[in-house]
Write an enzyme that holds these catalytic residues in place. Sequence first.
Site, PDB file in Angstrom:
ATOM      1  N   GLY A 266     -15.285 -58.423 -59.838  1.00  0.00           N
ATOM      2  CA  GLY A 266     -15.624 -59.778 -59.142  1.00  0.00           C
ATOM      3  C   GLY A 266     -17.220 -60.168 -59.161  1.00  0.00           C
ATOM      4  O   GLY A 266     -17.853 -59.479 -59.698  1.00  0.00           O
TER       5      GLY A 266
ATOM      6  N   ASP B 116     -19.420 -60.077 -56.462  1.00  0.00           N
ATOM      7  CA  ASP B 116     -20.153 -59.038 -55.845  1.00  0.00           C
ATOM      8  C   ASP B 116     -19.969 -57.838 -56.624  1.00  0.00           C
ATOM      9  O   ASP B 116     -21.042 -56.982 -56.454  1.00  0.00           O
ATOM     10  CB  ASP B 116     -19.603 -58.949 -54.509  1.00  0.00           C
ATOM     11  CG  ASP B 116     -19.758 -60.272 -53.648  1.00  0.00           C
ATOM     12  OD1 ASP B 116     -20.117 -61.220 -53.918  1.00  0.00           O
ATOM     13  OD2 ASP B 116     -19.628 -60.069 -52.366  1.00  0.00           O
TER      14      ASP B 116
ATOM     15  N   VAL C  72     -15.720 -73.879 -54.353  1.00  0.00           N
ATOM     16  CA  VAL C  72     -16.267 -75.023 -54.483  1.00  0.00           C
ATOM     17  C   VAL C  72     -17.772 -75.199 -55.115  1.00  0.00           C
ATOM     18  O   VAL C  72     -17.837 -76.364 -56.023  1.00  0.00           O
ATOM     19  CB  VAL C  72     -16.377 -75.938 -52.957  1.00  0.00           C
ATOM     20  CG1 VAL C  72     -17.500 -75.507 -52.206  1.00  0.00           C
ATOM     21  CG2 VAL C  72     -16.255 -77.528 -53.172  1.00  0.00           C
ATOM     22  N   THR C  73     -18.538 -74.368 -54.933  1.00  0.00           N
ATOM     23  CA  THR C  73     -20.008 -74.513 -55.525  1.00  0.00           C
ATOM     24  C   THR C  73     -19.693 -74.427 -57.050  1.00  0.00           C
ATOM     25  O   THR C  73     -20.453 -75.221 -57.807  1.00  0.00           O
ATOM     26  CB  THR C  73     -20.738 -73.170 -54.933  1.00  0.00           C
ATOM     27  OG1 THR C  73     -20.075 -71.945 -55.215  1.00  0.00           O
ATOM     28  CG2 THR C  73     -20.895 -73.410 -53.639  1.00  0.00           C
TER      29      THR C  73
ATOM     30  N   SER D 103     -15.797 -60.850 -43.582  1.00  0.00           N
ATOM     31  CA  SER D 103     -16.015 -62.361 -43.798  1.00  0.00           C
ATOM     32  C   SER D 103     -16.454 -63.345 -42.726  1.00  0.00           C
ATOM     33  O   SER D 103     -15.709 -63.046 -41.530  1.00  0.00           O
ATOM     34  CB  SER D 103     -14.900 -63.040 -44.856  1.00  0.00           C
ATOM     35  OG  SER D 103     -15.008 -64.344 -44.740  1.00  0.00           O
TER      36      SER D 103
ATOM     37  N   GLU E  49      -8.745 -76.360 -41.324  1.00  0.00           N
ATOM     38  CA  GLU E  49     -10.072 -76.337 -42.124  1.00  0.00           C
ATOM     39  C   GLU E  49     -11.157 -75.449 -40.881  1.00  0.00           C
ATOM     40  O   GLU E  49     -10.825 -75.530 -39.636  1.00  0.00           O
ATOM     41  CB  GLU E  49     -10.601 -77.781 -42.458  1.00  0.00           C
ATOM     42  CG  GLU E  49     -11.858 -77.949 -42.966  1.00  0.00           C
ATOM     43  CD  GLU E  49     -12.121 -77.212 -44.186  1.00  0.00           C
ATOM     44  OE1 GLU E  49     -12.503 -75.741 -44.262  1.00  0.00           O
ATOM     45  OE2 GLU E  49     -12.343 -77.770 -45.231  1.00  0.00           O
TER      46      GLU E  49
ATOM     47  N   ILE F 141     -14.726 -54.382 -58.602  1.00  0.00           N
ATOM     48  CA  ILE F 141     -15.909 -54.107 -59.374  1.00  0.00           C
ATOM     49  C   ILE F 141     -15.889 -55.456 -60.266  1.00  0.00           C
ATOM     50  O   ILE F 141     -16.958 -55.903 -60.774  1.00  0.00           O
ATOM     51  CB  ILE F 141     -16.002 -52.761 -60.055  1.00  0.00           C
ATOM     52  CG1 ILE F 141     -17.267 -52.558 -60.727  1.00  0.00           C
ATOM     53  CG2 ILE F 141     -14.867 -52.521 -61.163  1.00  0.00           C
ATOM     54  CD1 ILE F 141     -17.621 -51.200 -61.103  1.00  0.00           C
TER      55      ILE F 141
ATOM     56  N   GLU G 264     -14.974 -65.977 -42.221  1.00  0.00           N
ATOM     57  CA  GLU G 264     -13.955 -66.756 -42.311  1.00  0.00           C
ATOM     58  C   GLU G 264     -13.228 -66.077 -40.960  1.00  0.00           C
ATOM     59  O   GLU G 264     -12.217 -66.769 -40.451  1.00  0.00           O
ATOM     60  CB  GLU G 264     -12.999 -66.669 -43.481  1.00  0.00           C
ATOM     61  CG  GLU G 264     -13.276 -67.503 -44.668  1.00  0.00           C
ATOM     62  CD  GLU G 264     -12.972 -68.894 -44.273  1.00  0.00           C
ATOM     63  OE1 GLU G 264     -11.729 -69.285 -44.022  1.00  0.00           O
ATOM     64  OE2 GLU G 264     -13.885 -69.751 -44.477  1.00  0.00           O
TER      65      GLU G 264
ATOM     66  N   TYR H  94      -5.845 -65.419 -44.771  1.00  0.00           N
ATOM     67  CA  TYR H  94      -6.970 -64.705 -45.538  1.00  0.00           C
ATOM     68  C   TYR H  94      -7.794 -64.317 -44.260  1.00  0.00           C
ATOM     69  O   TYR H  94      -8.339 -63.106 -44.264  1.00  0.00           O
ATOM     70  CB  TYR H  94      -7.795 -65.567 -46.423  1.00  0.00           C
ATOM     71  CG  TYR H  94      -9.122 -64.946 -46.885  1.00  0.00           C
ATOM     72  CD1 TYR H  94      -9.211 -64.133 -47.921  1.00  0.00           C
ATOM     73  CD2 TYR H  94     -10.389 -65.209 -46.079  1.00  0.00           C
ATOM     74  CE1 TYR H  94     -10.525 -63.421 -48.043  1.00  0.00           C
ATOM     75  CE2 TYR H  94     -11.493 -64.655 -46.350  1.00  0.00           C
ATOM     76  CZ  TYR H  94     -11.675 -63.776 -47.260  1.00  0.00           C
ATOM     77  OH  TYR H  94     -12.698 -63.333 -47.703  1.00  0.00           O
TER      78      TYR H  94
END
Length: 329
Positions: A13, A15, A193-194, A129, A285, A11, A131, A153
């Site tokens: 985080g 999201d 990164v953003t 995800s 990557e 909670i 990912e 991950y």
Amino acid sequence: MSLKRALITGITGQDGSYLSEFLLAKGYEVHGIVRRVALEDPDHRLSRLRHIRDRLVLHAASLESYASIHRVVQDVQPQECYHLAAQSFVSYSFDDEFSTLNININGSHSLLAVIKALAPECRFYFAGSSEMFGTADEAPQSESTRFHPRSSYGISKVAGFHLTRNYREAYGMHASSGILFNHESPRRGFEFVTRKITAGVARILAGTSDELRLGNLEARRDWGHAREYTEAMWLMLQQPHPDDYVVATGECHSVREFVQLAFSHAGLDYRKYVKTDKQLYRPAEINLLKGNSAKARRVLGWTHRTTFEELVAEMVDEDCRALGVKVVA
Ligand code: NDP
Ligand code: GDR
């Protein structure tokens, strides 16, 4: 009529904070699992929840401890559970595979097992995800695309996804997974990164920094706004049947495009400030992720609203505001 009770792990985080706001606005009683240290250092660790803190019920527990999760679920008896807690930073998962796998897989397993035992009617959401797709065979990726994760991950999320599906199929639980593509906001962690870029732009404008070191600028991601993605989580749990859904914008952009747009929004030429650093490249990557959320549109009626340009501008503006600098592009 009594309030609906929701339990959110993770909670604190990005999201978790948007989902809490959304559920409170819908009249839910919102409970959250936090680490004990968060309750001891609320100014820092509960910063994203500051504005709604007094409307939440927070419980200290650890994903590593089945007993602590058992206690919270027994006390709360939730009707909906949103399992967002995870070691969520892909780069870090290369440095510590063991804790990533342990927290993300065993934590998800413990929670599912406890809910099955104590609240089998509770509807369960698992934070899957993009990912999980990794080096996918196709683009865009949909619910039927084969998984080929490229990090521990990603592997941990594939395991959580299969556990969730197995609890649905074996025990009849209303357990769904969202396969969410990257979603960002001014509340994004600084390691991603953003936010690293938009906070970097703000520091350069404020005159406290004159460079930004980044890794692979050519990776392409499908970036949406976190607030809208948490609405999709809720919609999944309102369906008569549990299922899995891809949530994405269907548009993808390179890290370089994000950088270029963020700097130009602040009237800066990124080429003067951005340095690439091989140390920040990942051992494995994922070059391109782009989602096909046709099923979420059709079944959930969900669609993204914020454009890529609006997302970048909002994040730069917020980071500049926090440092007291004005954006005059
Ligand atoms: P954040 O990194 O912002 O939040 C992660 C949350 O998990 C935090 O509340 C953190 O608590 C908690 N957490 C981490 N480790 C533990 C632990 N050992 N025990 C208890 N809690 C723990 O993630 P997001 O909000 O961005 O993402 C939410 C979920 O969605 C994650 O599972 C992530 O992997 C997944 N996801 C995110 C996407 C995105 O683009 N944002 C896309 C797809 C999936 P603390 O504050 O104490 O560290
Ligand atoms: P990601 O997000 O790995 O997609 O995971 P992140 O922002 O960390 O990386 C996106 C892409 O940017 C490249 N990159 C850099 N990344 C970081 N963090 N720092 C840099 O300096 C940098 N330079 C280039 C990366 O190589 C990568 O290609 C996020 C998390 O929220 C996960 O929890 C979630 O599951 C996925 O999104 C979908």
